[in-house]
Write a protein that holds these residues in place. Structure first.
Motif, short mmCIF file in Angstrom:
data_model
loop_
_atom_site.label_atom_id
_atom_site.label_comp_id
_atom_site.label_asym_id
_atom_site.label_seq_id
_atom_site.Cartn_x
_atom_site.Cartn_y
_atom_site.Cartn_z
N SER A 34 0.83 -1.20 0.00
CA SER A 34 0.00 0.00 0.00
C SER A 34 0.87 1.25 0.00
CB SER A 34 -0.95 -0.04 1.20
OG SER A 34 -1.91 0.99 1.15
N THR A 35 0.30 2.35 0.44
CA THR A 35 0.95 3.65 0.38
C THR A 35 0.45 4.52 1.53
OG1 THR A 35 1.12 5.70 -0.91
CG2 THR A 35 -0.81 4.34 -1.29
N VAL A 53 0.25 -14.90 -0.75
CA VAL A 53 -0.60 -14.09 -1.62
C VAL A 53 -0.28 -12.61 -1.43
CG1 VAL A 53 -2.99 -13.48 -2.17
CG2 VAL A 53 -2.42 -15.83 -1.51
N THR A 54 -0.24 -11.87 -2.53
CA THR A 54 0.05 -10.44 -2.48
C THR A 54 -1.11 -9.64 -3.07
OG1 THR A 54 1.25 -10.67 -4.58
CG2 THR A 54 2.56 -10.67 -2.55
N ILE A 55 -1.41 -8.50 -2.43
CA ILE A 55 -2.48 -7.61 -2.88
C ILE A 55 -1.92 -6.20 -2.95
CG2 ILE A 55 -4.77 -6.66 -2.40
CD1 ILE A 55 -5.34 -9.15 -0.70
N ALA A 56 -2.09 -5.54 -4.08
CA ALA A 56 -1.63 -4.16 -4.26
C ALA A 56 -2.80 -3.20 -4.12
CB ALA A 56 -0.99 -3.99 -5.63
N ALA A 66 -8.53 -0.25 3.17
CA ALA A 66 -9.45 -1.00 4.04
C ALA A 66 -10.11 -2.14 3.26
CB ALA A 66 -10.51 -0.07 4.62
N VAL A 67 -10.47 -1.89 2.02
CA VAL A 67 -11.07 -2.94 1.19
C VAL A 67 -10.04 -4.03 0.91
CG1 VAL A 67 -12.02 -3.43 -1.10
CG2 VAL A 67 -12.79 -1.42 0.17
N ALA A 68 -8.79 -3.64 0.67
CA ALA A 68 -7.73 -4.62 0.45
C ALA A 68 -7.50 -5.47 1.70
CB ALA A 68 -6.43 -3.92 0.05
#
Length: 239
Positions: A54-55, A96-99, A184-186
């Motif tokens: 994230s950022t 698992v990775t989520i951007a 938050a959704v991620a």
């Protein structure tokens, strides 16, 4: 000054937030080293089930390589080698990775997003594969498996900007959200995935990698990138 924040987001969930808001999270050599070292450390932790990238600023996940970084030729080659290691570390991360894709996700920022397994897009998303604008041989390895050959060619050759809705329609996004809510959704998506057995998640991810040959694709593109920097025009470098 560190360019990365690390936090725990719940059982089995780790969060890495790029933190160079003054540069829209453009990636310089120091940030790349920090990111690679952190990914290597987390990859060795078998309790990690999901990594969320994230950022700290909704303006950008990353605006790409920091072309204002003062580098001589040797340092420019060294930074490109760091990019190669970075791309390989993202692709090869065992969990698992989520951007979290908000604001500018351009160049290396788009590559980071595409290298992750899943993406959550904010409504201010500006996603672009900008390599062709500078003749940089990048974009093919990660984008083609996501959107198909014909669409990937159009996006890479033109370098045009995708907004949230088009990225969702192309299948690039798993979820969409207002930019302020994208992380938050991620994290909610991460919690859904992290509820599953960690070993099984890692086995399934490795199957995806093996069946698609992504490690080999990324390795070949990385070699082209390093050759471009060493023997060709190379990325622009600040002085």
């Amino acid at each position: 000054m560190p360019g990365l924040q690390r936090a725990r987001g719940g059982d089995g969930i780790e969060i890495l937030r790029l933190d160079r808001p003054e540069r829209r999270n453009a990636l310089d050599s120091a940030t790349l080293r920090e990111f690679i070292e952190t990914l290597d450390e987390l990859a060795a932790d078998t309790e990690v089930r999901v990594l969320v990238v994230s950022t700290t600023s909704e303006r950008a996940l990353s605006a790409g390589a920091d072309v204002a970084e003062p580098l001589d030729r040797e340092a420019g080659v060294a930074r490109m080698e760091l990019f190669s290691r970075f791309y390989a570390a993202v692709e090869g991360f065992p969990a698992v990775t989520i951007a979290v894709c908000v604001g500018n996700c351009v160049g290396a920022g788009a590559e980071l997003a595409a290298g992750c397994d899943l993406r959550v897009g904010g409504d201010n998303l500006k996603l672009a594969w900008a390599g062709a604008r500078l003749g940089v041989p990048v974009g093919v390895a990660r984008l083609v498996p996501l959107v198909g050959l014909s669409r990937a060619k159009e996006l890479v050759f033109t370098g045009r900007v995708l907004g949230m809705d088009e990225a969702l329609a192309l299948g690039l996004l798993a979820r969409k959200a207002p930019a302020a809510e994208a992380e938050a959704v991620a994290l909610a998506l991460a919690a859904e995935i992290a509820a599953h057995p960690p070993h099984g998640l890692r086995v399934i991810k490795q199957m995806f990698r093996d069946f698609e040959g992504t490690a080999e694709r990324v390795a070949r593109e990385n070699l082209a990138l390093e050759t471009f920097q060493r023997e060709g025009a190379g990325l622009p470098q600040g002085r």
